[in-house]
Design a protein around this motif. Structure first.
Motif, short mmCIF file in Angstrom:
data_model
loop_
_atom_site.label_atom_id
_atom_site.label_comp_id
_atom_site.label_asym_id
_atom_site.label_seq_id
_atom_site.Cartn_x
_atom_site.Cartn_y
_atom_site.Cartn_z
N ALA A 188 0.37 5.52 -1.65
CA ALA A 188 -0.13 7.10 -1.00
C ALA A 188 1.04 7.36 -1.52
N ARG B 221 -2.96 11.87 6.38
CA ARG B 221 -4.35 11.99 7.13
C ARG B 221 -5.05 12.88 7.34
N HIS C 226 2.01 16.26 1.87
CA HIS C 226 2.40 14.91 1.35
C HIS C 226 3.82 15.28 0.93
N LEU D 77 2.43 9.72 8.39
CA LEU D 77 1.16 9.36 7.89
C LEU D 77 0.23 9.98 8.17
N GLY E 226 -4.76 6.49 -1.00
CA GLY E 226 -3.70 5.95 -0.24
C GLY E 226 -3.17 6.28 0.94
N VAL E 227 -3.13 7.08 1.31
CA VAL E 227 -2.62 7.75 2.45
C VAL E 227 -3.01 6.27 3.68
N HIS E 228 -4.87 6.36 3.67
CA HIS E 228 -5.47 6.31 4.77
C HIS E 228 -5.23 4.72 4.72
N GLN F 281 -2.40 3.42 3.95
CA GLN F 281 -1.39 3.20 4.32
C GLN F 281 -1.21 2.61 5.97
N ARG F 282 -1.49 4.07 6.00
CA ARG F 282 -1.95 4.34 7.48
C ARG F 282 -2.39 3.30 8.83
N ASP G 263 -0.37 9.82 -3.55
CA ASP G 263 -1.58 10.52 -3.52
C ASP G 263 -2.57 9.76 -4.07
N THR H 92 1.06 -1.24 0.17
CA THR H 92 -0.29 -0.29 0.41
C THR H 92 0.33 1.42 -0.36
N GLU H 93 2.02 0.83 0.09
CA GLU H 93 2.77 2.47 0.41
C GLU H 93 2.79 3.01 -1.07
#
Length: 293
Positions: free
Chosen positions: A32, A84, A123, A80, A39-41, A43-44, A35, A28-29
């Motif tokens: 993220a 987020r 970001h 992250l 994506g960020v969510h 990965q977190r 963007d 998932t990185e």
């Protein structure tokens, strides 16, 4: 991924849980950093899952290495989280402005547009961090650890171990609940404990779906209910506080501040509504935990 036997050993179950969690972090990185939407969510979430698996099975693993990885991924999770949290504030603000019937570009500028600009900068910083030598070392350490984890009682059947781990997670949540004092910090502690319990239960369910299936599902569901109620409450409270600050800045700039008061009041009502869901979620936890005794 599932372990190959109906009754896995401790080593099989823990290794599977670790490798699945680590693989999802790596997978998932890229989204993220590019963007991509959500994506960020994602990965977190995967970083949190990994840290929960490390903590949940930690007593059976190399303490020093587990702690090193948890610290490294706590740092990355924090990076992250900066991005987020801004993303969440933008989404919450857009929705709140619309529902409050506010049509004022100055309000949108303070609550939405300025946050979008902050998001772009945050970001870009996240991408820089991900390209650092420290990030590469973090990935290397994780790969080496999950390739050959040192596991205690590795040849024992995992049934008893799973019960112990789940009881420990439920007990951790109950202790956090016992410390509730209506402060945001105490609510946040319950949320974190519930989230870990959920992620550990889900890791077990994926690795050994036949083992304590009902109890595992119930604990994951209870953790999810607690996390959602307290997460929604926290988001609403933090948003209300940011609106209150924006109102002060607007007033100092000679702008009308009435709209901010309406939006803040709406957010605080919603925060209170989330807390009304808490007794139901706590009931789920008690029922699920009692089934493991």
């Amino acid at each position: 991924m599932r372990v190959s036997t109906a009754t896995p050993t401790v080593a099989e179950l823990i290794t599977d849980a670790l490798r699945t969690a680590a693989a999802e972090v790596e997978a998932t990185e890229p989204a993220a950093l590019a963007d991509e939407p959500d994506g960020v969510h994602q990965q977190r979430v995967r970083v949190r899952r990994l840290r929960s698996v490390l903590a949940g099975f930690g007593p059976l693993l190399d303490d020093e290495e587990v702690e090193r990885l948890r610290v490294r991924f706590h740092e990355w999770g924090g990076d992250l989280g900066v991005v987020r949290d801004i993303e969440v504030r933008v989404a919450v603000a857009e929705d709140a402005i619309e529902r409050a019937g506010v049509d004022d570009e100055r309000v949108s500028e303070r609550l939405v547009d300025s946050e979008r600009r902050a998001y772009a900068g945050a970001h870009a910083r996240l991408v820089e961090i991900a390209r650092s030598a420290r990030a590469a070392e973090r990935t290397r350490q994780l790969r080496e650890f999950v390739a050959a984890p040192a596991i205690m009682a590795e040849d024992a059947e995992a049934t008893a171990m799973v019960a112990v781990v789940l009881r420990a997670q439920a007990r951790r949540v109950r202790k956090a609940i016992g410390r509730l004092d209506a402060s945001e910090e105490s609510y946040h502690d319950v949320r974190k404990a519930a989230r870990r319990m959920r992620y550990v239960a889900e890791a077990i369910a994926r690795a050994a779906p036949e083992m304590y299936a009902t109890q595992v599902a119930d604990l994951a569901d209870a953790g999810d209910a607690l996390h959602d109620a307290l997460g929604g409450h926290r988001d609403a409270v933090l948003f209300a506080e940011s609106v209150a600050r924006a109102a002060i800045h607007a007033a100092r700039a000679g702008e009308p501040a009435e709209a901010y008061g309406r939006i803040e009041a709406q957010a605080r009502r919603e925060a209170a509504g989330y807390l009304r869901e808490l007794p139901h979620a706590l009931g789920k936890l008690r029922r699920a935990a009692s089934a493991l005794r």
